[in-house]
Design a protein around this motif. Structure first.
Motif, PDB file in Angstrom:
ATOM      1  N   GLU A  67     -15.197 -23.177  51.483  1.00  0.00           N
ATOM      2  CA  GLU A  67     -15.168 -24.018  50.291  1.00  0.00           C
ATOM      3  C   GLU A  67     -15.135 -23.182  49.013  1.00  0.00           C
ATOM      4  OE1 GLU A  67     -17.476 -27.898  48.591  1.00  0.00           O
ATOM      5  OE2 GLU A  67     -18.708 -26.319  49.432  1.00  0.00           O
ATOM      6  N   ASP A  68     -14.519 -23.751  47.997  1.00  0.00           N
ATOM      7  CA  ASP A  68     -14.474 -23.150  46.667  1.00  0.00           C
ATOM      8  C   ASP A  68     -15.811 -23.459  45.988  1.00  0.00           C
ATOM      9  OD1 ASP A  68     -13.576 -21.935  44.385  1.00  0.00           O
ATOM     10  OD2 ASP A  68     -12.444 -23.683  43.703  1.00  0.00           O
ATOM     11  N   LYS A  69     -16.752 -22.539  46.058  1.00  0.00           N
ATOM     12  CA  LYS A  69     -18.112 -22.779  45.596  1.00  0.00           C
ATOM     13  C   LYS A  69     -18.313 -22.330  44.145  1.00  0.00           C
ATOM     14  CE  LYS A  69     -19.641 -20.665  49.470  1.00  0.00           C
ATOM     15  NZ  LYS A  69     -18.462 -20.814  50.282  1.00  0.00           N
ATOM     16  N   PHE A  70     -19.347 -22.892  43.536  1.00  0.00           N
ATOM     17  CA  PHE A  70     -19.800 -22.533  42.197  1.00  0.00           C
ATOM     18  C   PHE A  70     -18.737 -22.788  41.125  1.00  0.00           C
ATOM     19  CE2 PHE A  70     -22.585 -20.197  45.029  1.00  0.00           C
ATOM     20  CZ  PHE A  70     -23.831 -20.496  44.498  1.00  0.00           C
ATOM     21  N   HIS A  71     -17.945 -23.832  41.308  1.00  0.00           N
ATOM     22  CA  HIS A  71     -17.000 -24.204  40.263  1.00  0.00           C
ATOM     23  C   HIS A  71     -17.688 -25.170  39.301  1.00  0.00           C
ATOM     24  CE1 HIS A  71     -16.678 -27.273  43.363  1.00  0.00           C
ATOM     25  NE2 HIS A  71     -16.313 -28.103  42.422  1.00  0.00           N
ATOM     26  N   ALA A  72     -17.261 -25.161  38.063  1.00  0.00           N
ATOM     27  CA  ALA A  72     -17.841 -26.033  37.050  1.00  0.00           C
ATOM     28  C   ALA A  72     -17.506 -27.484  37.359  1.00  0.00           C
ATOM     29  CB  ALA A  72     -17.310 -25.645  35.677  1.00  0.00           C
ATOM     30  N   ASP A  73     -18.466 -28.345  37.095  1.00  0.00           N
ATOM     31  CA  ASP A  73     -18.226 -29.784  37.202  1.00  0.00           C
ATOM     32  C   ASP A  73     -18.987 -30.463  36.077  1.00  0.00           C
ATOM     33  OD1 ASP A  73     -20.895 -29.986  38.027  1.00  0.00           O
ATOM     34  OD2 ASP A  73     -20.380 -30.105  40.134  1.00  0.00           O
ATOM     35  N   GLY A  74     -19.130 -31.758  36.127  1.00  0.00           N
ATOM     36  CA  GLY A  74     -19.738 -32.506  35.027  1.00  0.00           C
ATOM     37  C   GLY A  74     -21.145 -32.081  34.658  1.00  0.00           C
ATOM     38  N   THR A  75     -21.933 -31.656  35.615  1.00  0.00           N
ATOM     39  CA  THR A  75     -23.328 -31.305  35.336  1.00  0.00           C
ATOM     40  C   THR A  75     -23.599 -29.807  35.416  1.00  0.00           C
ATOM     41  OG1 THR A  75     -23.913 -31.611  37.654  1.00  0.00           O
ATOM     42  CG2 THR A  75     -24.133 -33.531  36.215  1.00  0.00           C
ATOM     43  N   TYR A  76     -22.623 -29.050  35.801  1.00  0.00           N
ATOM     44  CA  TYR A  76     -22.805 -27.608  36.012  1.00  0.00           C
ATOM     45  C   TYR A  76     -21.666 -26.858  35.340  1.00  0.00           C
ATOM     46  CZ  TYR A  76     -23.025 -23.190  38.646  1.00  0.00           C
ATOM     47  OH  TYR A  76     -23.085 -21.860  39.015  1.00  0.00           O
ATOM     48  N   ALA A  77     -22.017 -25.945  34.451  1.00  0.00           N
ATOM     49  CA  ALA A  77     -20.994 -25.211  33.689  1.00  0.00           C
ATOM     50  C   ALA A  77     -20.367 -24.075  34.478  1.00  0.00           C
ATOM     51  CB  ALA A  77     -21.610 -24.654  32.411  1.00  0.00           C
ATOM     52  N   GLY A  78     -20.953 -23.737  35.619  1.00  0.00           N
ATOM     53  CA  GLY A  78     -20.443 -22.627  36.416  1.00  0.00           C
ATOM     54  C   GLY A  78     -21.025 -21.312  35.940  1.00  0.00           C
TER      55      GLY A  78
END
Length: 171
Positions: A54-65
């Motif tokens: 999996e492509d881990k630690f990508h930014a999403d709505g609650t996590y800037a990465g």
């Protein structure tokens, strides 16, 4: 009179120290948090491999990465390292205490990272725990209020139930 006060203070300190020693020797030993075993087989290996890919630690709505691709690769490497260690095992029983120790190494390695990165890492590690099917606590996280009944850890992020994992993203 001051001489008696020193003697009394010394006796009080000695009594407190002796009490501490007695407490350490007589206090009940804690019960192990986990004595479970998981059966490592093809289905669990496939799920772990999918998480590894999996492509881990990508930014999403609650996590800037994480800051920068190097940090992202480092964080992903810690999760992938735990998975690689588990996948290197032969099919058969896998003790929870062994897996928990491997999780602890990754948790310790990330201890100086920003809180958001640590939280995301913890989510992946709890996900590994759930994929293996362990119900007991890993021993690294405080007892959650939102754990499903019969399980000691909260659901990994995105999971609907202990038997309904999230969809994984591909690289």
């Amino acid at each position: 009179m001051a001489h008696y006060a020193r003697i009394l203070a010394t006796l009080v300190l000695l009594a407190a120290a002796a009490g501490g020693v007695v407490w350490r020797l007589w206090k009940p030993k804690p019960e192990p948090l986990y004595e479970e075993r998981a059966m490592l087989g093809d289905e669990i290996r496939a799920r772990l491999q999918a998480l590894r890919d999996e492509d881990k630690f990508h930014a999403d709505g609650t996590y800037a990465g994480p800051k920068g691709p190097k940090n992202r690769a480092t964080l992903s490497g810690w999760v992938d390292g735990v998975i690689d260690d588990i996948l290197a095992e032969d099919n058969g029983p896998l003790e929870a205490s062994d897996v928990a120790g491997r999780l602890g190494i990754a948790i310790g390695a990330a201890s100086k990272r920003p809180a958001a990165d640590q939280t995301r890492l913890h989510g992946y590690l709890i996900e590994i725990w759930y994929i293996l099917g362990y119900r007991s606590a890993t021993g690294y996280f405080p007892a959650p209020d939102d754990a499903p009944e019969g399980w000691a850890e909260p659901l990994p992020p995105g999971w609907a139930a202990p038997d309904r994992p999230r969809l994984l993203t591909r690289r």
